[in-house]
Write a protein that holds these residues in place. Structure first.
Motif, PDB file in Angstrom:
ATOM      1  N   PHE A 182      -0.308 -44.325 -89.830  1.00 18.02           N
ATOM      2  CA  PHE A 182      -0.762 -44.032 -88.475  1.00 18.02           C
ATOM      3  C   PHE A 182      -1.497 -45.200 -87.827  1.00 18.02           C
ATOM      4  O   PHE A 182      -1.784 -45.144 -86.632  1.00 18.02           O
ATOM      5  N   GLY A 183      -1.834 -46.208 -88.599  1.00 14.86           N
ATOM      6  CA  GLY A 183      -2.504 -47.368 -88.032  1.00 14.86           C
ATOM      7  C   GLY A 183      -1.550 -48.532 -87.830  1.00 14.86           C
ATOM      8  O   GLY A 183      -1.183 -48.874 -86.705  1.00 14.86           O
ATOM      9  N   ILE A 184      -1.114 -49.118 -88.943  1.00 14.67           N
ATOM     10  CA  ILE A 184      -0.273 -50.310 -88.869  1.00 14.67           C
ATOM     11  C   ILE A 184       1.064 -50.007 -88.205  1.00 14.67           C
ATOM     12  O   ILE A 184       1.521 -50.746 -87.319  1.00 14.67           O
ATOM     13  N   ALA A 185       1.712 -48.919 -88.616  1.00 15.59           N
ATOM     14  CA  ALA A 185       3.039 -48.602 -88.075  1.00 15.59           C
ATOM     15  C   ALA A 185       2.996 -48.362 -86.570  1.00 15.59           C
ATOM     16  O   ALA A 185       3.827 -48.881 -85.818  1.00 15.59           O
ATOM     17  N   GLU A 186       2.012 -47.581 -86.118  1.00 13.94           N
ATOM     18  CA  GLU A 186       1.913 -47.294 -84.688  1.00 13.94           C
ATOM     19  C   GLU A 186       1.588 -48.554 -83.893  1.00 13.94           C
ATOM     20  O   GLU A 186       2.068 -48.742 -82.765  1.00 13.94           O
ATOM     21  N   ILE A 187       0.770 -49.426 -84.479  1.00 11.47           N
ATOM     22  CA  ILE A 187       0.419 -50.670 -83.796  1.00 11.47           C
ATOM     23  C   ILE A 187       1.669 -51.526 -83.585  1.00 11.47           C
ATOM     24  O   ILE A 187       1.911 -52.061 -82.493  1.00 11.47           O
ATOM     25  N   VAL A 188       2.482 -51.658 -84.634  1.00  8.89           N
ATOM     26  CA  VAL A 188       3.686 -52.486 -84.530  1.00  8.89           C
ATOM     27  C   VAL A 188       4.658 -51.902 -83.508  1.00  8.89           C
ATOM     28  O   VAL A 188       5.245 -52.626 -82.698  1.00  8.89           O
TER      29      VAL A 188
ATOM     30  N   GLY B 219       1.728 -27.453 -89.443  1.00 10.02           N
ATOM     31  CA  GLY B 219       2.696 -28.348 -88.813  1.00 10.02           C
ATOM     32  C   GLY B 219       2.165 -28.853 -87.496  1.00 10.02           C
ATOM     33  O   GLY B 219       1.019 -29.257 -87.378  1.00 10.02           O
ATOM     34  N   GLY B 220       3.004 -28.822 -86.479  1.00 12.08           N
ATOM     35  CA  GLY B 220       2.627 -29.360 -85.174  1.00 12.08           C
ATOM     36  C   GLY B 220       2.254 -28.304 -84.177  1.00 12.08           C
ATOM     37  O   GLY B 220       2.507 -28.469 -82.976  1.00 12.08           O
TER      38      GLY B 220
ATOM     39  N   ALA C 105      -1.776 -33.334 -89.401  1.00  7.43           N
ATOM     40  CA  ALA C 105      -2.179 -34.593 -90.031  1.00  7.43           C
ATOM     41  C   ALA C 105      -3.673 -34.855 -89.898  1.00  7.43           C
ATOM     42  O   ALA C 105      -4.303 -35.391 -90.816  1.00  7.43           O
ATOM     43  N   VAL C 106      -4.265 -34.465 -88.774  1.00 11.98           N
ATOM     44  CA  VAL C 106      -5.704 -34.674 -88.580  1.00 11.98           C
ATOM     45  C   VAL C 106      -6.502 -33.858 -89.590  1.00 11.98           C
ATOM     46  O   VAL C 106      -7.466 -34.336 -90.192  1.00 11.98           O
ATOM     47  N   MET C 107      -6.083 -32.602 -89.793  1.00  9.36           N
ATOM     48  CA  MET C 107      -6.763 -31.767 -90.777  1.00  9.36           C
ATOM     49  C   MET C 107      -6.531 -32.267 -92.196  1.00  9.36           C
ATOM     50  O   MET C 107      -7.376 -32.079 -93.083  1.00  9.36           O
TER      51      MET C 107
ATOM     52  N   LEU D 189      13.716 -44.486 -87.498  1.00  6.51           N
ATOM     53  CA  LEU D 189      14.753 -43.524 -87.861  1.00  6.51           C
ATOM     54  C   LEU D 189      14.554 -42.176 -87.185  1.00  6.51           C
ATOM     55  O   LEU D 189      15.351 -41.257 -87.390  1.00  6.51           O
ATOM     56  N   GLY D 190      13.502 -42.045 -86.391  1.00  3.03           N
ATOM     57  CA  GLY D 190      13.237 -40.786 -85.713  1.00  3.03           C
ATOM     58  C   GLY D 190      12.584 -39.740 -86.589  1.00  3.03           C
ATOM     59  O   GLY D 190      12.647 -38.541 -86.290  1.00  3.03           O
ATOM     60  N   CYS D 191      11.938 -40.160 -87.679  1.00  2.87           N
ATOM     61  CA  CYS D 191      11.267 -39.240 -88.603  1.00  2.87           C
ATOM     62  C   CYS D 191       9.760 -39.281 -88.346  1.00  2.87           C
ATOM     63  O   CYS D 191       9.171 -40.360 -88.283  1.00  2.87           O
ATOM     64  N   GLU D 192       9.154 -38.117 -88.245  1.00  5.33           N
ATOM     65  CA  GLU D 192       7.715 -38.032 -88.013  1.00  5.33           C
ATOM     66  C   GLU D 192       6.954 -38.284 -89.318  1.00  5.33           C
ATOM     67  O   GLU D 192       7.209 -37.600 -90.325  1.00  5.33           O
ATOM     68  N   PRO D 193       6.025 -39.257 -89.371  1.00 10.51           N
ATOM     69  CA  PRO D 193       5.303 -39.544 -90.624  1.00 10.51           C
ATOM     70  C   PRO D 193       4.287 -38.473 -91.024  1.00 10.51           C
ATOM     71  O   PRO D 193       3.865 -38.454 -92.177  1.00 10.51           O
ATOM     72  N   ALA D 194       3.889 -37.607 -90.093  1.00  6.10           N
ATOM     73  CA  ALA D 194       2.840 -36.632 -90.401  1.00  6.10           C
ATOM     74  C   ALA D 194       3.191 -35.713 -91.576  1.00  6.10           C
ATOM     75  O   ALA D 194       2.333 -35.460 -92.425  1.00  6.10           O
ATOM     76  N   PRO D 195       4.411 -35.165 -91.675  1.00  5.86           N
ATOM     77  CA  PRO D 195       4.724 -34.327 -92.848  1.00  5.86           C
ATOM     78  C   PRO D 195       4.576 -35.052 -94.177  1.00  5.86           C
ATOM     79  O   PRO D 195       4.256 -34.431 -95.189  1.00  5.86           O
TER      80      PRO D 195
END
Length: 328
Positions: free
Chosen positions: A41-47, A95-96, A154-156, A256-262
């Motif tokens: 959630f840090g490095i990937a989102e920044i890039v 989930g979301g 993901a926050v929880m 790839l369109g995959c959400e990292p949160a799961p």
């Protein structure tokens, strides 16, 4: 599945054998969730954000006259109540749910409005309802985390990981074992919302001007703080390398369109699932049918299978896409 696999890295607490450590001493204690979270959630989102940055200038004018009038308050009161109800219900769902609450509330208000063409062009109902739903979902997402030890998003998952690092196990006994922490958390929500109101109203112009800062200048600073935070865990550069690796993995998943949160949810819940699975099998003397012969566990498994089947059905997926698609 990848999150569950990463959660098994390290020393097996039951047998004492090393799993997936590849003779690397730094992995014997497992992978710290902060390393995974910072990378995904840090490095990937920044890039990703840096890649999408355009050469545009943010034109921010002076913000003024944003206080609600009595007529505005009358118009937004019903949407706020509906948004709060939707957000409270969806925020509990794993989930979301809390994230979807804002979109569902916006869609509902647009359907109920007599002038739906105003939405997207400054309709105050389209702002009030999603914000109310978002706030309600953020609060109710604490319910499964505090009462069952199950993070709903993901926050929880980050929150439960932080509590475990402090030796606190969220669950049904938390209210009796840690009453000061539990009620202090409840009170902090009231105090936090009050200060949010105090900070937002007079400083809204300042926050709006922050979008004028070029992202390529913020990127190095964010990267430095992420590295310092990860290094401070155990004072090992190996953790920084792992954070970079998870950042690359998160970037690939986003592409790839995959959400990292799961993945993070599976990483947090995986060791807990394994621990209680082994405990149940020990109590049942290795009889795996205990999960289907006991009414509560059997009902939970049936609900999980039904929810999974409902989500993957093509007709249901099509309706979900149509429900959140903006009308042209």
């Amino acid at each position: 599945l990848l999150g569950l696999l990463l959660g098994t890295v390290g020393m097996d607490i039951t047998s004492g054998f090393s799993r997936y450590s590849f003779d690397t001493p730094q992995l014997l204690d497992g992978i710290d969730f902060v390393v995974v979270a910072m990378g995904l959630f840090g490095i990937a989102e920044i890039v990703v954000n840096l890649e999408q940055e355009t050469t545009r200038e943010a034109m921010v004018s002076k913000v003024k006259g944003k206080l609600l009038t009595l007529a505005d308050f009358r118009r937004i009161l019903p949407p706020i109540l509906r948004g709060t109800g939707l957000g409270s219900a969806l925020g509990i769902l794993p989930g979301g749910g809390a994230m979807l609450a804002a979109f569902v509330s916006y869609a509902v208000e647009k359907k109920l409005s007599k002038t739906p063409e105003r939405f997207g062009k400054g309709a105050i109902e389209g702002v009030a309802a999603p914000e109310a739903a978002n706030n309600a979902g953020a609060q109710t997402s604490f319910i499964p985390m505090l009462t069952l030890g199950i993070p709903s998003n993901a926050v929880m998952a980050l929150m439960i990981g932080a509590l475990i690092l402090q030796g606190i196990q969220p669950g049904p006994t938390m209210m009796t074992d840690q009453p000061r922490l539990f009620w202090g958390l409840i009170v902090s929500m009231w105090i936090g919302n009050f200060f949010l109101l105090v900070l937002n109203l007079p400083l809204v112009g300042l926050w709006a001007r922050m979008i004028s800062i070029p992202y390529h200048l913020l990127y190095p600073a964010i990267l430095v703080f992420c590295s310092i935070g990860v290094f401070s865990l155990s004072n090992m550069t190996f953790d920084i390398y792992m954070m970079a690796g998870f950042g690359a993995l998160g970037y690939i998943l986003i592409k790839l369109g995959c959400e990292p949160a799961p993945l993070l949810l599976g990483f947090i819940l995986g060791p807990m699932m394994e621990e209680y699975l082994r405990r149940a099998l020990l109590l049942s003397r290795g009889d795996a049918t205990v999960f289907v012969t006991r009414p509560i566990s059997a009902a939970m498994l049936i609900i999980a299978v039904l929810v999974l089947a409902a989500v993957v059905l093509p007709s249901v997926r099509k309706k979900r896409v149509e429900a959140f698609q903006e009308e042209l």
